[in-house]
Write a protein that holds these residues in place. Structure first.
Motif, PDB file in Angstrom:
ATOM      1  N   ASN A 177       0.731  -0.842   0.044  1.00 12.77           N
ATOM      2  CA  ASN A 177      -0.087  -0.060   0.342  1.00 12.77           C
ATOM      3  C   ASN A 177       0.749   1.292   0.001  1.00 12.77           C
ATOM      4  O   ASN A 177       0.174   2.452  -0.461  1.00 12.77           O
ATOM      5  CB  ASN A 177      -0.877  -0.149   1.005  1.00 12.77           C
ATOM      6  N   ASP A 201      -6.125  -2.048  -8.105  1.00 10.81           N
ATOM      7  CA  ASP A 201      -6.254  -2.179  -7.262  1.00 10.81           C
ATOM      8  C   ASP A 201      -6.803  -3.467  -6.444  1.00 10.81           C
ATOM      9  O   ASP A 201      -7.473  -4.048  -6.149  1.00 10.81           O
ATOM     10  CB  ASP A 201      -7.387  -1.297  -6.204  1.00 10.81           C
ATOM     11  N   THR A 203      -7.918  -4.231  -2.875  1.00 12.52           N
ATOM     12  CA  THR A 203      -8.379  -4.344  -0.985  1.00 12.52           C
ATOM     13  C   THR A 203      -9.025  -5.795  -0.409  1.00 12.52           C
ATOM     14  O   THR A 203      -9.144  -6.518  -0.534  1.00 12.52           O
ATOM     15  CB  THR A 203      -9.789  -3.268  -1.774  1.00 12.52           C
ATOM     16  N   ASP A 205     -11.832  -5.867   3.156  1.00 12.41           N
ATOM     17  CA  ASP A 205     -13.011  -4.901   4.185  1.00 12.41           C
ATOM     18  C   ASP A 205     -12.126  -3.312   3.617  1.00 12.41           C
ATOM     19  O   ASP A 205     -12.545  -2.439   4.598  1.00 12.41           O
ATOM     20  CB  ASP A 205     -12.297  -4.873   5.222  1.00 12.41           C
ATOM     21  N   ASN A 206     -12.562  -3.351   2.894  1.00 10.06           N
ATOM     22  CA  ASN A 206     -12.994  -2.288   1.693  1.00 10.06           C
ATOM     23  C   ASN A 206     -11.890  -0.687   1.615  1.00 10.06           C
ATOM     24  O   ASN A 206     -11.785  -0.300   1.572  1.00 10.06           O
ATOM     25  CB  ASN A 206     -14.091  -1.341   2.465  1.00 10.06           C
ATOM     26  N   GLN A 207     -10.367  -1.955   2.207  1.00 13.73           N
ATOM     27  CA  GLN A 207      -9.336  -0.651   2.614  1.00 13.73           C
ATOM     28  C   GLN A 207      -8.275  -1.318   1.714  1.00 13.73           C
ATOM     29  O   GLN A 207      -7.977  -2.288   1.297  1.00 13.73           O
ATOM     30  CB  GLN A 207      -8.572  -0.985   3.553  1.00 13.73           C
ATOM     31  N   PHE A 208      -8.061  -0.491   0.703  1.00 12.92           N
ATOM     32  CA  PHE A 208      -6.481  -0.954  -0.016  1.00 12.92           C
ATOM     33  C   PHE A 208      -5.267  -0.975   0.321  1.00 12.92           C
ATOM     34  O   PHE A 208      -5.036  -0.246   1.660  1.00 12.92           O
ATOM     35  CB  PHE A 208      -6.077   1.011  -1.233  1.00 12.92           C
ATOM     36  N   VAL A 209      -4.926  -2.037   0.074  1.00 10.08           N
ATOM     37  CA  VAL A 209      -3.760  -2.560   0.362  1.00 10.08           C
ATOM     38  C   VAL A 209      -2.438  -3.154  -0.472  1.00 10.08           C
ATOM     39  O   VAL A 209      -1.303  -3.674   0.227  1.00 10.08           O
ATOM     40  CB  VAL A 209      -4.149  -4.333   0.886  1.00 10.08           C
ATOM     41  N   ARG A 211      -1.068  -3.605  -5.316  1.00 12.17           N
ATOM     42  CA  ARG A 211      -2.001  -2.758  -6.355  1.00 12.17           C
ATOM     43  C   ARG A 211      -0.867  -4.421  -7.482  1.00 12.17           C
ATOM     44  O   ARG A 211       0.452  -4.431  -6.903  1.00 12.17           O
ATOM     45  CB  ARG A 211      -1.152  -1.359  -6.782  1.00 12.17           C
ATOM     46  N   ARG A 231      -6.653 -11.105  -8.218  1.00 14.02           N
ATOM     47  CA  ARG A 231      -6.939  -9.807  -6.845  1.00 14.02           C
ATOM     48  C   ARG A 231      -7.846  -9.957  -5.655  1.00 14.02           C
ATOM     49  O   ARG A 231      -6.867  -9.939  -4.434  1.00 14.02           O
ATOM     50  CB  ARG A 231      -7.770  -8.922  -7.348  1.00 14.02           C
ATOM     51  N   ALA A 235      -5.993 -10.562  -1.961  1.00 16.33           N
ATOM     52  CA  ALA A 235      -6.252 -10.086  -0.661  1.00 16.33           C
ATOM     53  C   ALA A 235      -6.449 -11.390   0.210  1.00 16.33           C
ATOM     54  O   ALA A 235      -6.555 -10.941   1.012  1.00 16.33           O
ATOM     55  CB  ALA A 235      -7.797 -10.032  -1.319  1.00 16.33           C
TER      56      ALA A 235
END
Length: 514
Positions: A177, A201, A203, A205-209, A211, A231, A235
């Motif tokens: 990130n 991206d 993600t 839990d809707n958080q960018f972690v 790429r 992806r 994740a």
């Protein structure tokens, strides 16, 4: 096998359309057909879809050729697949203007024989689309199972990356990130931003972690499916890593809490627990204690984010681990050093040779809302000693110099011993004898002559440095020193006298603010 979906070119090869004719838009034969619909009303704006094949007899637009141009334009803007027309019954052929517009937008126009029923076309085309989608879905499930099993079997992120790169037939990179390279395939492929790469991206839990970067622009449908599955799998890998990291941090935090509290642990216990948590027994630890008026990190959060990022980066370079722990309004940095690390003489490695206090000093000295203290280097079992020293560094250092933010125990160790010795030795008669007149003058006149003398001696007799610490002009310091010599009859030219006066002023200031 290439999963491109059903293209317009494939469409024209179907037996049901063997007598159909491509009128225009030849450069759009690669367009994918995802839907098929029949148009018998002139206004289609708003319900056209990307990848749609539109069939029409032209009945609703037979009186106004301009409507056909509008239809072609709308289809092109929507990203439709093609336009199929039966012009014999209601249209006198297809206007040249529509053909030209079709060629301009690379949108195929197909002339369909009048005797071919719509139902035969729609049934055949949908059958082909569903067959393609079913095959793609089966392959997608296979890809998902393969990649997921790699994660569940803990094969490692490198193996997952290698499989993804094999599926998309090009190099891939996974970035964290903050943009750091976590893994690449091939493993030796260095990452450089490129115009020919694409990125997605990742993600949790809707958080960018992180790429995912793929080293090519054009991908077929199966490759797009692979990217989506990759992806998801990456994740999962990030989530697995985070869970493992959080668990390790919690266990490590428990160990440090026990050590900082001074619980009676044996060296063997500490060494065994430390090894399980990746803490090598030969590392030396120093505590950096950060405190302030507001809860740490509070409104100085960006500063601490920079500090933690630097500590993590440098710890990785030094092949050690750091730990961060918050205690109410205090933040503890437990910083490790490997004593047997080889000395590197290259210029670009000089930063790795710095002590932690020297490296972090620029960060802390720019923020007047916090104070921090560094303890000495100690083995893991004795980290409580470094913790106490860090607290002493702040307590004593801030009494001696209210304008500084950072202190090391090494700087105040002598004063610490002096205060401890004062429990058994009465220093007050000596203090009164040497600087009693100055302290009395300060009390009667509200001046800072004792403090000025301390700074003057602490800076080696520098008028400029003393002026900077006192926030006064250099000439004011010179005047004060002259007054000090006059009031207390001090001889500051004798080195021994300067040393005695230095200890006396420091002891006075430490006791004055207790």
């Amino acid at each position: 096998m290439k999963f491109k979906g059903l293209t317009v070119e494939d469409l024209l090869k179907l037996p049901i359309l063997k007598n159909a004719k491509l009128v225009s838009g030849e450069q759009g034969l690669h367009r994918i057909v995802r839907y098929i619909d029949i148009m018998e009303v002139p206004d289609v704006k708003g319900w056209l879809r990307e990848g749609e094949l539109i069939l029409t007899t032209g009945y609703s637009i037979r009186h106004d050729p301009e409507l056909l141009l509008n239809l072609v334009e709308q289809l092109a803007q929507t990203g439709a697949a093609a336009l199929g027309i039966k012009p014999e019954r209601f249209m006198n052929g297809i206007p040249q203007a529509a053909i030209d517009l079709s060629n301009k937008h690379h949108l195929p126009i197909i002339q369909i024989p009048n005797g071919v029923p719509y139902i035969d076309i729609t049934y055949t085309v949908m059958e082909q689309i569903l067959d393609k989608q079913a095959a793609l879905l089966r392959r997608s499930e296979e890809v998902y199972k393969t990649l997921t099993n790699l994660v569940l079997s803990n094969s490692g992120i490198q193996v997952v990356a290698d499989n993804v790169a094999k599926l998309v037939k090009c190099p891939i990179w996974v970035l964290g990130n903050t943009g750091e390279l976590l893994v690449s395939s091939p493993a030796t492929a260095s990452y450089e931003p490129s115009m020919i790469s694409r990125q997605w991206d990742v993600t949790v839990d809707n958080q960018f972690v992180g790429r995912l970067v793929v080293g090519k622009q054009e991908l077929d449908e199966l490759e797009f499916v692979c990217i989506e599955q990759a992806r998801l799998v990456f994740a999962l890998e990030f989530m697995r890593r985070k869970t493992a990291y959080d668990t390790e941090q919690r266990l490590r935090g428990t160990l440090f809490e026990e050590l900082l509290m001074g619980l009676p642990l044996t060296n063997q216990e500490v060494e065994n627990k430390g090894k399980q948590l990746g803490l090598q027994p030969e590392w030396l630890w120093e505590v950096c204690l950060i405190e302030g008026e507001a809860a740490v990190p509070g409104d100085t959060a960006p500063l601490f984010a920079q500090v933690i990022e630097l500590v993590n980066r440098q710890s990785a370079k030094r092949k050690v681990r750091a730990h961060f722990q918050q205690q109410a309004n205090r933040l503890l940095l437990l910083l490790a050093s490997a004593p047997d690390a080889p000395v590197k003489k290259q210029a670009h490695d000089m930063e790795a040779l710095k002590d932690w206090s020297d490296m972090l000093r620029p960060f802390f000295e720019q923020d007047g809302k916090i104070r921090c203290g560094f303890g000495g280097k100690q083995p893991l079992l004795e980290v409580n000693r470094s913790y106490k020293e860090a607290k002493k560094a702040i307590a004593l250092g801030s009494r001696l110099d209210k304008n500084r933010q950072m202190f090391t125990f090494e700087e105040v160790e002598m004063f610490h011993l002096l205060l401890e010795a004062s429990d058994y030795v009465n220093f007050h008669p000596l203090i009164d004898k040497k600087i009693g007149r100055l302290s009395l003058y300060d009390k009667e006149n509200g001046s800072d002559l004792v403090t000025t003398l301390y700074y003057y001696l602490a800076t080696g007799g520098s008028l400029i440095e003393t002026a900077n610490r006192m926030y006064v002009h250099r000439n004011s310091v010179k005047y004060r020193i002259d007054r000090i010599k006059e009031i207390a009859n001090l001889d500051l030219d004798n080195p021994l006298n300067r040393f005695v006066y230095y200890l006396c002023t420091a002891f006075y200031l430490l006791n004055k603010t207790e």
